[in-house]
Structure formats: structure tokens, C-alpha cells
Scaffold this active site. Structure first.
Site, PDB file in Angstrom:
ATOM      1  N   GLY A  60     -49.844  77.535  -5.104  1.00 27.60           N
ATOM      2  CA  GLY A  60     -51.180  77.671  -4.531  1.00 27.60           C
ATOM      3  C   GLY A  60     -51.090  78.066  -3.068  1.00 27.60           C
ATOM      4  CB  CYS A  87     -44.701  77.286  -4.925  1.00 28.06           C
ATOM      5  SG  CYS A  87     -45.021  77.957  -3.270  1.00 28.06           S
ATOM      6  CE1 TYR A  88     -51.026  72.687  -1.697  1.00 26.55           C
ATOM      7  CE2 TYR A  88     -51.348  71.858  -3.924  1.00 26.55           C
ATOM      8  CZ  TYR A  88     -51.661  71.836  -2.572  1.00 26.55           C
ATOM      9  OH  TYR A  88     -52.604  70.942  -2.099  1.00 26.55           O
ATOM     10  CG  HIS A 174     -43.238  81.403  -7.209  1.00 28.85           C
ATOM     11  ND1 HIS A 174     -44.407  80.826  -7.645  1.00 28.85           N
ATOM     12  CD2 HIS A 174     -43.300  81.425  -5.859  1.00 28.85           C
ATOM     13  CE1 HIS A 174     -45.156  80.504  -6.591  1.00 28.85           C
ATOM     14  NE2 HIS A 174     -44.508  80.862  -5.500  1.00 28.85           N
ATOM     15  CD  GLU A 176     -44.234  81.288 -11.255  1.00 29.35           C
ATOM     16  OE1 GLU A 176     -45.170  81.158 -10.453  1.00 29.35           O
ATOM     17  OE2 GLU A 176     -43.175  80.642 -11.162  1.00 29.35           O
ATOM     18  CG  ASP A 232     -60.842  92.010 -26.553  1.00 29.26           C
ATOM     19  OD1 ASP A 232     -59.616  92.100 -26.730  1.00 29.26           O
ATOM     20  OD2 ASP A 232     -61.368  92.047 -25.418  1.00 29.26           O
ATOM     21  CE  LYS A 375     -57.859  93.510 -23.688  1.00 34.01           C
ATOM     22  NZ  LYS A 375     -59.072  93.803 -24.487  1.00 34.01           N
TER      23      LYS A 375
END
Length: 530
Positions: A60, A87-88, A174, A176, A232, A375
Site C-alpha cells: 500500500g 511491503c506495507y 514484492h 507477486e 462476458d 477476464k
């Protein structure tokens, strides 16, 4: 493992306003484990009701000592499930448990080298020295009681920490992001070795679970769906068709603003391939009258959206026994809209077409079978359900259609110009992407062209064609690379591809004498022009 057991396996991501919040959930899902995002201020009791198998605390932008800094319910760390902070997320874990976060003299932004210290369950199997991605100035200076430091950098004394006894783990970097080369290995360690989860969230189990859920909810009643022809709504139609067959009625409202040949393609797929009732509403003339002279994009959106529901409910009210309305809401719609399932407060960037204005006296219960999918997952689901590639891999397309790719008022002449120019853009870049797919064997929107279309601005320019002066319209080409539309970069197309697109448009589309290429990324621009 039974479907019931599969559905109870869940990783919950607490979002502290991170730019990578969705990315964390996606990376977990990429490893075939179901994950979802909740706001960081969720209470421990609320989180317990979600029955998570594990919790991840996102990064964050705030400082943990700022007056308005996001906090965490301390009992979240006492739920008895493994918790991983980034991180945060590491910093809030530290200060909540009695550690200290300091403001370092030098921040770390971008690539950094960590050095492992001792054994680490999270870092196990990764190099003792490795590159990671940092984005911080504050950093943990003293770990809470029971924690050990498992890596550091020259600047950051606690690049990662863990308390194996309490199953609490955290990194200042991070894992990710792709810029942390061994980040995926760390996530695997957390999910499969620390949490003991199984990689069982796959398309077969998703379809089986979704079909069962639809059948149980619908019973013997009927369902109606507003079919736009986009990915969708098409996947929702295919999923409901498998679940309930003729109990589904698909209403296709043709507003005349679709791309060239799309109405015919949609009707062919859903009348020949799927056993559902299909209603084609020809509303082109009614839309043309309503849009005449309208230039404001939000007004266009409201007119088109309102008239869609007028057309749709006109059909719906003539059908007997319809209790449910199915629609193609997907997970980013919910997150971006700050809607009910995340409890967020996201600002409205543009109006979403899936907020339903039921007319007086009319109500349907909602079925939103895609509301937990991103998506790319929706596309994979469509392929598994047997939808053809030209629908599954169809370009993202706004609900208001070409009306918001025509800058200014919409009229038949502009629509014809844009439809023909856009068809050339799609034909050439479809072929370009197909060549890339042959070379790489994968469809990757971060390395091929993810979205591409033509825009018609409300200006004319001077040109020379056949030794004569022309005063005609330019067409703007928009082509971007992205994975989820949250961010996008303009596509670095080869010059020969650009030249072929430009040459064909000017030669084949009457009324156009110039082609320009938009080379702006998102942010600061949006992908669409309106």
C-alpha cells in the site's frame, strides 16, 4: 477431492490500496488456488466467516505511522491460518505485533539484491542471493517477538521475516511481480508447503461447480440474459445453456453500433451451437433517432444504456415464468465500481452497464456466475465451454459500442466510415497476432497486441489523392499491450504493419485521407477515447 472440499479452499487478499492488489490474487489463481480480495478494514469475525485457508496482506502507498494509515484488526493475525504480508503488509504486521518500522535515509525503488539469513520456509529452494523488486522508504527495523529475520539488503535490515510457530510470514519486497524472478517459487512455498493447499482450481472443477450452483438456484424457473455478443455475456450464455438449456432466453438488442458483421456472427453462434431461445431485437433506427446531435460521451452512454433496458424489458415482460436475470459481471467490474462485494470506495471512471435500473413493478433475481473471475479466466472458461475463438478472443468492446469511438455526434456516414476502417485494423492485427501466436505458442497480451481498434475524431484535414485536394476525415489507430486493462502500454507495432493498415484504410474507406497512431500509455490516458 470433492467439489465441496475444493470450494472451501480459499486465499483471501486484504487490500491496503496496493497497485498490485489484483495482481496478488491473479498470481495465486495462476497457481490453481482460488483467491479473492477484501478491503483491509475487514473485521476478524467477518474474515472468519469467509473461512479462508490463508490470508495475504497486500502492499500500500501509506506510511504505517500516518494519521489516516490503514489499520488491521489485530485478531486477523490470530485466526489460526497462515498469513503472508508484502511491503506495507509486512510493516503493518510488524507494528501490530509490537515490532518497529523506521523511516530509512535511503529508499529502495526497483531491483534490489537480498541476502538470505538462516533457514526460511518461505524462501526455501530459492538462491541465497537474488534479485527482488522493492518499492518503499519505510521498513521494519525491529521484528516482533518470536520472529526471525530471513533476508536483508544493504539498505533494508529486514527484507523478509517469519514466525514459523504462528505461521506468520512477510517480505518487504514484492514476490507477486515478474521483476522478482523467484517470487513465484515463494508463493508456491507459501501455498503448498506452508499452507498445505492443493492446486485444484481448474476449468473442469470451475464449470462443474458453476453448473451445479446455477441449477440449484434456478430450479424449474426461467432465466433471461441480455446478450451483447461480448466475451462476458457470451460465456454466461454458454454456461447457463449447459446448466439449464431451454430455460434460458437470450435477448440480443442490436443498436446498430456493433462492429462490422458482429450481429450476424452472434446470431449464428447462439442459434446453431447452443440450445437456447434467442430473440434478436432490431433497434437500430430507434437508437439513431435518440443519438442524433448528441456529442457528450456520458450522455451517449446514458442514452444507450437506458434504451437497452427499455428494449430488453419490453421483451422480458412478454415472457412467462422468468424469475432470474443473468448478466456478465466479472470481478474487475466489482472492484473498479467499488461495489457491494468489496466494500470499496473507488471513484467512478466511467459508467458500468451492469447496474440495472429495474422499471417500476419489474424485478428479477440476479445470477452473476462470472463475478469471481478475471477476464483471462473468463476467456479460458469460454474455450472450455466450446465457444469459438472469434468470440472467446474477441476484442474488449464497450457497451455503448462505436458511439464512443466516434468523437462528437453519431450519424450513419460516420458509422459506416468507422465500421469499415475498424474492420481493416482488426483484420491486419488479427493476422499479426496470429503470426506471434505461431511463433510463441501462447496468447500473451503483454507481448502481443491485447486490444486494437479505430477511432473517428470530429475533425477534417487537407490531403492529396489522385492529384486532387481532399478535405476528409482522419482515422486514429489505438493498439495496446496489457493483461487486464488496469494498465496498458501502446503496442510497438512493426513499421510494415502500420504502413499496411494506413495504406488500406486510405485506399479502401471513402471519406478518409489520413491515419494517425496513438502512442499514449494508460495511465495517463485511458484505452478508450471516450
Amino acid at each position: 477431492m470433492s467439489n465441496e472440499a475444493q470450494s472451501t479452499q480459499k486465499v483471501v487478499v486484504l487490500d491496503f490500496g496496493a497497485q498490485y492488489g489484483q495482481l496478488i490474487a491473479r498470481r495465486v489463481r495462476d497457481l490453481s488456488v482460488y483467491s479473492e480480495i477484501v478491503p483491509c478494514d475487514v473485521s476478524a469475525d467477518e474474515l472468519r466467516r469467509l473461512n479462508p485457508s490463508a490470508v495475504i496482506l497486500s502492499g500500500g502507498p501509506a506510511s504505517v505511522y500516518a494519521e489516516d494509515a490503514p489499520k488491521i484488526d489485530p485478531d486477523v493475525l490470530n485466526l489460526g491460518v497462515p498469513v503472508l504480508g508484502f511491503c506495507y503488509g509486512q510493516q503493518i504486521m510488524a507494528v501490530t505485533l509490537g515490532g518497529t518500522v523506521g523511516h530509512t535515509e535511503k529508499g529502495e525503488y526497483g531491483a534490489a539484491q537480498i541476502v538470505r539469513e538462516g533457514d526460511s520456509s518461505l524462501l526455501g529452494g530459492t538462491p541465497d542471493e537474488q534479485t527482488v523488486w522493492m518499492s518503499h522508504r519505510d521498513a521494519v527495523s525491529e521484528v516482533p517477538e518470536g520472529f526471525v529475520v530471513t533476508s536483508r539488503t544493504e539498505t533494508c535490515p529486514v527484507a523478509s521475516m517469519e514466525c514459523a510457530e504462528r505461521n506468520l510470514y512477510a517480505t518487504q519486497f514484492h514476490p507477486e511481480v515478474r521483476h522478482t524472478p523467484h517470487g513465484n517459487d515463494m508463493l508456491k512455498n507459501f501455498l503448498f508447503k506452508i499452507c498445505g493447499l492443493e492446486a485444484n482450481w481448474n476449468m473442469d472443477s470451475i464449470i462443474e461447480e458453476s453448473v451445479t450452483a446455477i441449477r440449484e438456484k434456478v430450479g424449474g424457473d426461467r432465466v433471461i440474459l441480455g446478450l451483447s455478443g461480448g466475451v462476458d455475456s457470451s460465456v454466461v450464455a454458454a454456461l447457463c445453456a449447459r446448466a439449464i438449456g431451454k430455460q434460458l432466453t437470450c435477448v440480443f438488442v442490436n443498436h446498430g453500433l456493433l462492429r462490422k458483421n458482429e450481429p450476424e456472427e452472434v446470431e449464428e453462434v447462439f442459434t446453431r451451437q447452443f440450445d437456447v431461445d434467442f430473440v434478436h431485437v432490431h433497434a437500430e433506427e430507434r437508437y439513431a433517432e435518440l443519438l442524433a446531435g448528441v456529442t457528450d460521451p456520458e450522455q451517449k452512454r446514458k442514452i444507450i444504456g437506458s434504451q437497452f433496458w427499455n428494449e430488453f424489458f419490453s421483451v422480458a415482460q412478454d415472457l412467462d415464468g422468468v424469475k432470474f436475470l443473468a448478466q456478465g459481471t466479472i470481478y474487475p467490474d466489482i472492484i473498479e465500481s467499488g461495489a457491494r462485494k468489496t466494500g470499496g470506495k473507488a471513484s467512478t471512471i466511467k459508467s458500468h452497464h451492469n447496474l440495472i435500473p429495474f422499471p417500476d413493478g419489474v424485478h428479477f433475481d440476479l445470477i452473476e456466475p462470472l463475478d469471481r473471475f478475471f477476464k483471462d479466466e473468463v476467456r479460458a472458461l469460454g474455450t472450455a465451454l466450446g465457444l469459438p475463438d472469434h468470440i472467446v478472443h474477441r476484442q474488449p468492446f464497450p457497451g455503448p459500442g462505436l458511439a464512443i469511438r466516434i468523437i462528437g455526434a453519431v450519424d450513419p456516414e460516420k458509422l459506416e466510415i468507422l465500421k469499415n476502417a475498424d474492420a481493416i485494423v482488426r483484420e491486419e492485427l488479427d493476422a499479426y497476432n496470429a503470426r506471434l501466436f505461431e511463433e510463441t505458442g501462447e496468447r500473451n497480451g503483454e507481448h502481443s497486441v491485447w486490444q486494437y481498434f479505430a477511432v473517428l475524431p470530429d475533425v477534417k484535414s487537407v490531403g492529396v489523392m489522385g492529384d486532387e485536394r481532399t478535405y476528409a476525415r482522419p482515422v486514429i489507430l489505438r493498439a495496446v499491450e496489457s493483461s487486464d486493462a488496469m494498465t496498458a502500454d501502446w503496442a510497438k507495432l512493426p513499421y510494415d504493419v502500420l504502413a499496411r493498415i494506413s495504406g488500406r484504410i486510405v485506399a479502401e474507406v471513402p471519406g478518409v485521407n489520413r491515419v494517425a497512431y496513438d502512442i499514449t500509455s494508460k495511465p495517463p490516458a485511458t484505452i478508450e477515447w471516450e
